[in-house]
Design an enzyme around this catalytic site. Structure first.
Site, mmCIF file in Angstrom:
data_model
loop_
_atom_site.group_PDB
_atom_site.id
_atom_site.type_symbol
_atom_site.label_atom_id
_atom_site.label_comp_id
_atom_site.label_asym_id
_atom_site.label_seq_id
_atom_site.Cartn_x
_atom_site.Cartn_y
_atom_site.Cartn_z
ATOM 1 N N CYS A 1 63.970 40.604 26.188
ATOM 2 C CA CYS A 1 63.561 39.480 25.339
ATOM 3 C C CYS A 1 63.294 38.191 26.122
ATOM 4 C CB CYS A 1 64.612 39.263 24.251
ATOM 5 S SG CYS A 1 63.947 38.403 22.829
ATOM 6 N N HIS B 1 66.084 45.041 21.589
ATOM 7 C CA HIS B 1 67.532 44.923 21.719
ATOM 8 C C HIS B 1 68.150 45.903 20.729
ATOM 9 C CE1 HIS B 1 66.884 41.574 18.685
ATOM 10 N NE2 HIS B 1 67.817 42.284 18.094
#
Lengths: 246, 438
Positions: A95, A196
């Site tokens: 991310c 994630h």
């Protein structure tokens, strides 16, 4: 005893979406097989790490304000990070860290936050602050010649462009941009992704790919990893892939 | 004139719902709000309005404040069922007002969703606002904590009513500086308790000073990022405390404030914070100490918020946990109890829960004290099982069941003490399955 040295970047800041879970999964799968996991954190105010000393470097995603603070810190290591990547050290970047390793991040107001420029991709914020790529995501990737599905969750406003070699093709979800076919960035020693969940929890094959890469490189061998009891992981994958129709 | 008709229509509807035996929840408020979003202005309220907001602890704190006022013989109107968005508050007002919008009560006490404070109190004059804590919570739905705090901070810039703030949460105490003209700021705090630590044990926010970006320093952490903190650069955090809870004794469930001992029915540090906020709040309305003591000694919630029940003669503690801190607080209570016990963790990923379950990796499962078995259930039974396994809990002692009924049946096959943690949409179904066995 064989060991892997893992550098965990900014564990107190880049920890928004359970990213610490990736470290825990790596440690679990190493220790179950009798390998040692040495995990060394680095954060603002600590002495500079020697990136080349490590087998694996991990960094996750954080809150916007805090991510801005650490970007200034990280940029001082630009050169040694580049050298470590070229040297073959494995980098797992999630991310925010994925974005930071690119050329730049362009904010909503057109402001440019310079990246580490380790890779050629760049990220632009979407005009509408409220629009984000959010949801469960499944991609298909190829690890050592074997196709495998990777399950995770994405939550990002940034749209990443100019990807030369994506991590995988999108089976469900968005990927690098809204409605994209591709997700993440992939080299043999780099996985940079928006997934994630945390990434490694439901993807034992992917975790073992990383472990094998690091051990093979460090001990100059072609190791066959001992299989582990993955009953929960397999059932979890089976349930979700059926539900998501992937 | 329009508002009169809206009220009339809602009154008729309310009677209709009552006859049909329905409570209605947010229903009345939803219709009225769609009709006229400015309808809040129409109500004529001559008593103080008190609101409680936070990530965790709203329902408990709100209900305890109302309960104390009622014990003091006051008439209280409150959203005790937890309908805490604009339509929920509006429903409560609509049920209790006259056709001209008059509301007869001594106090209105509301829990308010942390995202809705600016919306609701744009047109309703707030007398006291209590803010307990801000934690990461359903990030895929709510976004980052910081943007939420900034919205409340904006609202507070022109607010001059009483503001009761947790001085041990850096995300909350900062709001005391939103309006320098407001002199009605009251900070509360809790003295270090026996399980406080020098390192953060559980995921938390607020690592950097909101005023100068310096890393905040802690003397100790009570739980998550709640503790005694100070910015080493600008001294942020060094406030004069209005009410301080001392002599925390969780075993005997007592604490003191201003040398008065309070006995409560709960045993968590998290509750001590809630009740210190409650005491700070009611003391502003001159409620006698003995009434507060009496009320707190009998106050409980029977809705799965640290609810203690006996099932087949087995002591069972049920707690809602919709975010990491809620879960960590539950596990703290479990770990502070030396008895052998079993845990049921139910995890759903419905829209109201947030679809993203990555937050379970922020739960600290590392050192579970005397837990002999863990059962997991809910739509994400396997995710939570993987999480617990990875923390080092023996895999042969973890049993995942997607089916909740099956999970609860297996759970009660032994007579070991039970702890239950369930997230938002799984709480009531889990509670119902357990109560069936009672």
């Amino acid at each position: 005893m064989k060991e892997l040295k893992i550098l965990y970047l900014y564990p107190d800041i880049l920890e928004l979406y359970g990213d610490f879970g990736n470290i825990q999964v790596l440690r679990y799968r190493l220790e179950k097989r009798g390998f040692k996991a040495i995990i060394e954190p680095y954060s603002i105010g600590n002495p500079p790490p020697n990136f080349k000393d490590y087998d694996l470097v991990f960094a996750g995603g954080g809150a916007d304000q805090e991510q801005g603070i650490l970007a200034e810190d990280l940029i001082q290591y630009k050169q040694s990070i580049k050298e470590a990547v070229n040297d073959g050290v494995f980098f797992l970047l999630i991310c925010g860290a994925y974005q930071l390793f690119g050329k730049y991040y362009k904010g909503v107001e057109g402001n440019i936050i310079p990246g580490l420029e380790v890779f050629d991709y760049y990220t632009e914020a979407i005009d509408d602050r409220k629009k984000r790529c959010i949801g469960n995501i499944v991609i298909e990737t190829e690890l050592n010649g074997k196709k495998t599905k990777v399950i995770g969750f994405e939550n990002h406003g940034g749209q990443t462009f100019n990807i030369s070699s994506p991590f995988g093709s999108v089976l469900m979800g968005n990927g690098n941009k809204f409605g994209d076919n591709h997700e993440g960035f992939f080299l043999p020693n780099v996985i940079a992704t928006y997934l994630h969940g945390p990434l490694l929890a439901k993807n034992p094959e992917l975790t073992d790919y990383i472990i094998k890469y690091c051990l093979d490189r460090k001990y100059n061998e072609d190791i066959i990893l001992e299989p582990l009891d993955d009953a929960f992981e397999n059932k979890c994958r089976e349930q979700l892939l059926l539900l998501y129709n992937c | 004139m329009k508002n009169f008709f809206i009220l009339l229509a809602m009154k008729v509807l309310h009677i209709g719902l009552k006859i049909a035996g329905k409570n209605g929840g947010n229903f009345l408020g939803k219709i009225a709000y769609d009709w006229n979003p400015n309808i809040f202005k129409y109500f004529k309220i001559n008593c103080p309005i008190i609101a409680v907001t936070a990530t965790n602890g709203k329902t408990m704190t709100n209900n305890a404040i109302g309960y104390i006022f009622k014990t003091a013989g006051k008439k209280v109107i409150s959203n005790t069922e937890g309908n805490n968005m604009e339509t929920g508050i509006l429903s409560t007002l609509l049920k209790h007002c006259s056709l001209t919008g008059k509301i007869k009560a001594d106090y209105l006490v509301f829990e308010v969703d942390e995202g809705y404070v600016p919306v609701i109190f744009k047109d309703l004059k707030l007398d006291t606002l209590v803010i307990l804590d801000f934690f990461r919570d359903q990030l895929d739905r709510n976004g980052e904590v910081e943007s939420l705090i900034l919205r409340i901070n904006d609202f507070l810039k022109t607010y001059t009513g009483n503001l009761i703030l947790n001085n041990d949460d850096p995300n909350v105490a900062r709001l005391g500086q939103a309006n320098p003209e407001n002199h009605n700021i009251y900070y509360f705090s809790v003295e270090k308790y026996s399980h406080a630590t020098t390192d953060m044990k559980e995921a938390g926010e607020g690592k950097f000073c909101p005023f100068c970006n310096t890393r905040i320093e802690y003397e100790y952490y009570q739980y998550s990022h709640i503790g005694k903190f100070k910015c080493p650069n600008c001294n942020y955090g060094d406030n004069e405390v209005y009410k301080m809870a001392k002599n925390i004794d969780l075993k005997n469930r007592t604490f003191t404030v201003d040398d008065v001992t309070y006995k409560i029915r709960f045993n968590s540090i998290y509750n001590i914070y809630n009740f210190t906020a409650v005491i700070s709040c009611v003391s502003l309305y001159s409620i006698d100490t003995d009434i507060i003591q009496k009320a707190l000694s009998t106050f409980i919630l029977n809705n799965g918020r640290l609810e203690e029940i006996q099932v087949k003669n087995i002591p069972t503690i049920i707690n809602l946990a919709k975010n990491p801190t809620g879960s960590n607080v539950s596990l703290r209570i479990l770990n502070e109890d030396d008895d052998e016990k079993e845990l049921l963790f139910v995890l759903n990923d419905n829209i109201a829960d947030g679809r993203d379950v990555s937050w379970i990796w922020d739960i600290n499962f590392d050192t579970l004290n005397n837990v002999s078995r863990i059962i997991t259930s809910g739509t994400r039974a396997y995710d939570i099982a993987i999480r617990i396994k990875t923390a080092g809990f023996p895999v042969e002692k973890i049993e995942p069941y997607l089916d909740l009924h099956e999970a609860v049946e297996h759970f009660y096959q032994t007579n070991v003490k039970k702890y239950v943690i369930a997230n938002y949409t799984s709480l009531q179904p889990t509670r119902n399955e357990i109560l069936k066995l009672k």
